[in-house]
Design an enzyme around this catalytic site. Structure first.
Site, PDB file in Angstrom:
ATOM      1  N   SER A 139       0.853  -1.190   0.000  1.00  0.00           N
ATOM      2  CA  SER A 139       0.000   0.000   0.000  1.00  0.00           C
ATOM      3  C   SER A 139       0.884   1.233   0.000  1.00  0.00           C
ATOM      4  O   SER A 139       2.028   1.186   0.484  1.00  0.00           O
ATOM      5  CB  SER A 139      -0.896   0.014   1.249  1.00  0.00           C
ATOM      6  OG  SER A 139      -1.533   1.276   1.409  1.00  0.00           O
ATOM      7  N   TYR A 152      -2.639  -1.416  10.064  1.00  0.00           N
ATOM      8  CA  TYR A 152      -2.665  -1.597   8.612  1.00  0.00           C
ATOM      9  C   TYR A 152      -1.390  -1.042   7.993  1.00  0.00           C
ATOM     10  O   TYR A 152      -0.750  -1.705   7.163  1.00  0.00           O
ATOM     11  CB  TYR A 152      -3.889  -0.899   8.027  1.00  0.00           C
ATOM     12  CG  TYR A 152      -3.998  -1.053   6.525  1.00  0.00           C
ATOM     13  CD1 TYR A 152      -4.581  -2.189   5.970  1.00  0.00           C
ATOM     14  CD2 TYR A 152      -3.512  -0.084   5.653  1.00  0.00           C
ATOM     15  CE1 TYR A 152      -4.684  -2.347   4.591  1.00  0.00           C
ATOM     16  CE2 TYR A 152      -3.601  -0.226   4.288  1.00  0.00           C
ATOM     17  CZ  TYR A 152      -4.186  -1.358   3.758  1.00  0.00           C
ATOM     18  OH  TYR A 152      -4.277  -1.513   2.396  1.00  0.00           O
TER      19      TYR A 152
END
Length: 254
Positions: A139, A152
């Site tokens: 990400s 995350y």
């Protein structure tokens, strides 16, 4: 990664980026197997896309991964691409341990242990193939943190370094390591993200990804244009400004 003629397994692809990518790769002449936890979603995909195979898999469960690997390889012994797509994102408040600990553990189990276990389940087979690829999914938040999602961010940073390390270890094999680095995309990863004006439309993102795979078959990272703001902040020397902008835009990064 060659863009056609592969047999590709994408666990965690019953919706969002995974399913959109599965459909796009199928259109490019690849054999596709999608995996997911919910049988109703798999049945829907099988009905809507009879040319896509399906298998039940829970990437948070080691036994499920092992069983799915046996099933996939029995039906598709020519498998040569694994795309470890499954992932979850949770908003956490680390001021109160009781509010975040279970969430953080779940994120790490799915986003870090899941890909590790998937790679372990398929690596022996993939090493036997003359031209194989493992694609991980990190990400932009692996490179610039969003305040609301600490676990995350950390999980995706771990995936980035895992990919870098495995590329070194597997250099003496025919297995390529490719890292897909998405920005925020209009999916259901967080509530409301599907309609976010800040996030990239799903079809636009997948189209750009497939174009990059086609034009850069030896790429180590697949970076769409919109993620480069985050991905290269530290190298550009504007990391603090990027982090401030990211966290000012929306508390959930949408």
């Amino acid at each position: 990664m060659d863009i056609s003629g592969n047999t590709v397994f994408i666990p965690g692809s019953t919706g969002g980026i995974g399913l959109a990518l599965a459909r796009a790769l199928r259109a490019r002449g690849n054999t596709i197997i999608v995996g997911g936890r919910r049988t109703d979603q798999l049945e829907r995909i099988a009905a809507e896309h009879p040319d896509i195979d399906t298998v039940r898999i829970d990437t948070a469960d080691p036994a499920s991964i092992a069983e799915a690997a046996k099933e996939v390889l029995a039906r598709h012994p020519d498998l040569n691409v694994l795309i470890a797509m499954a992932g979850i994102m949770r908003v956490e408040d680390w001021h109160r341990p009781e509010s975040f600990l279970a969430s953080a553990e779940s994120v790490i189990t799915t986003n870090v242990l899941g890909p590790i276990r998937l790679i372990a389940a398929f690596i022996e087979h993939l090493r036997s193939r003359p031209d194989a690829t493992i694609m991980t999914v990190s990400s932009g938040l692996a490179f610039a943190p969003l305040r609301a999602t600490p676990s995350y961010n950390a999980s995706k940073a771990a995936i980035h370094m895992l990919t870098e390390s495995l590329r070194l270890q597997l250099a003496d094999t025919g297995v390529r390591m490719v890292e897909l680095v998405p920005p925020a995309v209009r999916t259901a990863l967080l509530p409301g993200q599907e309609n976010s004006e800040i996030a990239v439309p799903l079809d636009e993102f997948v189209t750009e990804v497939v174009e990059l795979l086609a034009s850069q078959p030896d790429a180590r990272e697949i970076q769409v244009e919109r993620v480069k703001f985050l991905r290269h902040a530290e190298a550009r020397g504007d990391y603090d400004q990027v982090v401030a902008t990211l966290n000012a835009a929306d508390p959930h990064g949408r």
